[in-house]
Enzyme design. Structure first.
Site, PDB file in Angstrom:
ATOM      1  N   ASP A  86     -26.299  57.108  14.477  1.00  0.00           N
ATOM      2  CA  ASP A  86     -24.728  56.690  15.264  1.00  0.00           C
ATOM      3  C   ASP A  86     -24.663  57.720  15.741  1.00  0.00           C
ATOM      4  O   ASP A  86     -24.534  58.819  15.539  1.00  0.00           O
ATOM      5  CB  ASP A  86     -23.616  56.589  14.011  1.00  0.00           C
ATOM      6  CG  ASP A  86     -23.931  55.385  12.901  1.00  0.00           C
ATOM      7  OD1 ASP A  86     -24.822  54.492  12.897  1.00  0.00           O
ATOM      8  OD2 ASP A  86     -22.893  55.257  12.220  1.00  0.00           O
ATOM      9  N   HIS A 142     -32.467  57.930  10.729  1.00  0.00           N
ATOM     10  CA  HIS A 142     -33.306  56.832  10.398  1.00  0.00           C
ATOM     11  C   HIS A 142     -34.325  56.547  11.262  1.00  0.00           C
ATOM     12  O   HIS A 142     -34.265  56.818  12.563  1.00  0.00           O
ATOM     13  CB  HIS A 142     -32.727  55.624  10.121  1.00  0.00           C
ATOM     14  CG  HIS A 142     -31.591  55.744   9.012  1.00  0.00           C
ATOM     15  ND1 HIS A 142     -31.590  55.023   7.873  1.00  0.00           N
ATOM     16  CD2 HIS A 142     -30.580  56.273   8.806  1.00  0.00           C
ATOM     17  CE1 HIS A 142     -30.541  55.428   6.947  1.00  0.00           C
ATOM     18  NE2 HIS A 142     -29.901  56.324   7.614  1.00  0.00           N
ATOM     19  N   SER A 226     -24.949  66.808  16.102  1.00  0.00           N
ATOM     20  CA  SER A 226     -26.101  67.412  16.706  1.00  0.00           C
ATOM     21  C   SER A 226     -26.558  66.438  17.779  1.00  0.00           C
ATOM     22  O   SER A 226     -26.117  65.319  18.237  1.00  0.00           O
ATOM     23  CB  SER A 226     -27.419  67.819  15.854  1.00  0.00           C
ATOM     24  OG  SER A 226     -28.408  68.738  16.607  1.00  0.00           O
TER      25      SER A 226
END
Length: 266
Positions: A86, A142, A226
Site C-alpha cells: 500500500d 508482498h 519507507s
C-alpha cells in the site's frame, strides 16, 4: 539555504542513539497510550485491521499490523504485475545506459543502490518504479509476481527520510540508505525488489521462507514508513496505462504486465 538546514537536521536526528531511543519507545508498553492518537492522526482504516485498536500492546505492533484476509484482492491475471505494498507511486521511468535514474530531479545510481556491476547489467535501459509508504500505510510487503528468488542481500547502515522532502533535499537516499534487495527470476526476466529503510528505523524483517514466491505472498515488513524500488529488465515490463504519478495504490492492484522479448504478454 533551506536545503542545507534540512540536511543538517536529518543528519543530527538520525544517529545511532536517536534510532535506539525511538525503537525502544515504540516497542515499550507505555507506547500503547499513543496508539489511539496515532490511529486518529494518520486516519488508519480500523475496519480492515485483523485486530481491534485496543488489542495492539505497543505502537510497534500497530506499525506492523496485519489485515483481514478479505481486505486486499490480488489480480490473478497470469501476466499481471501487482503492487507489493500500500503506497503512493511517486515516479516511474527508465534506467539509462550508465545505470542512472532521475527521481524528483535528482540522479541516482543503480550501481550504488545494488552494489554489484554484474547485477546492474541486467537492468540497464529497463524500468524503475518508486513506491513510498507513509506512517499511515500498511507496512507489510508482498511479492509483485510469481518467481524464484535468485539472491537476497543487504547494504547501507543509516537511513534518511524517503518522503518527498527527503528525495528532494537528501543525499542519494534511495541508493545509500539501509536496504534489503531481493532479486526474483520470473518467466520473462528478472525483477529487483529494493526495500529501503526510512528515517530513524532501519528494521526490515523478512517473513518469507524458501526460494519460491507466489504473487501476493508476504515477503517482509517495515517497522516504519519507507520506500520500495522495483527494477525491471529491459523489454520485460509494460506499465499499466491508468497509472499517472503520483498515484495511490494498494497491494494486489495491477501496475503493469510482464511481456516477452518479442512484445507479447506472458
Amino acid at each position: 539555504m533551506f536545503k542545507h538546514v534540512y540536511r543538517l537536521m536529518i543528519e543530527l536526528t538520525n544517529g545511532k542513539w536517536t534510532s535506539v531511543i525511538l525503537q525502544h519507545f515504540a516497542r515499550s508498553r507505555i507506547s500503547r497510550f499513543v496508539v489511539p492518537s496515532f490511529a486518529k492522526i494518520y486516519k488508519l482504516n480500523q475496519e480492515e485491521m485483523e485486530k481491534s485498536l485496543h488489542e495492539y500492546p505497543t505502537l510497534h505492533d500497530l506499525f506492523i499490523r496485519t489485515l483481514r484476509k478479505e481486505a486486499r484482492n490480488i489480480d490473478k491475471s497470469e501476466n499481471a504485475v501487482v503492487s507489493p505494498v500500500d503506497a503512493v507511486i511517486e515516479d516511474v521511468g527508465s534506467i539509462n545506459q550508465t545505470s542512472e535514474m532521475i527521481v524528483k530531479g535528482k540522479t541516482y545510481s543503480i550501481l550504488e543502490m545494488l552494489g554489484s556491476q554484474e547485477t546492474v547489467n541486467k537492468y540497464l535501459q529497463g524500468t524503475y518504479m518508486i513506491l513510498y509508504l507513509s506512517p499511515s500505510h500498511y507496512h507489510r510487503i508482498h511479492s509483485p509476481i510469481a518467481g524464484t528468488i535468485v539472491k537476497q542481500w543487504t547494504l547501507g547502515s543509516k537511513s534518511y527520510p524517503v518522503n518527498k522532502m527527503g528525495l528532494k533535499y537528501g543525499v542519494r537516499t534511495l541508493a545509500k540508505n539501509y536496504r534489503m534487495i531481493t532479486e526474483v527470476k520470473t518467466a520473462n526476466g528478472h525483477i529487483a525488489i529494493v526495500k529501503v529503510g526510512a528515517m530513524f528505523v532501519n528494521s526490515i524483517e523478512k517473513t518469507h521462507k524458501g526460494m519460491t514466491l507466489q504473487k501476493g505472498e508476504e515477503m517482509a515488513y517495515f517497522s516504519f514508513g519507507s520506500t520500495i524500488v522495483l527494477l525491471f529488465q529491459k523489454g520485460t515490463f509494460q506499465l499499466d496505462p491508468s497509472i499517472q504519478t503520483p498515484k495511490d495504490i494498494r497491494i494486489g492492484e495491477k501496475i503493469g504486465v510482464m511481456i516477452n522479448q518479442d512484445g507479447g504478454t506472458k
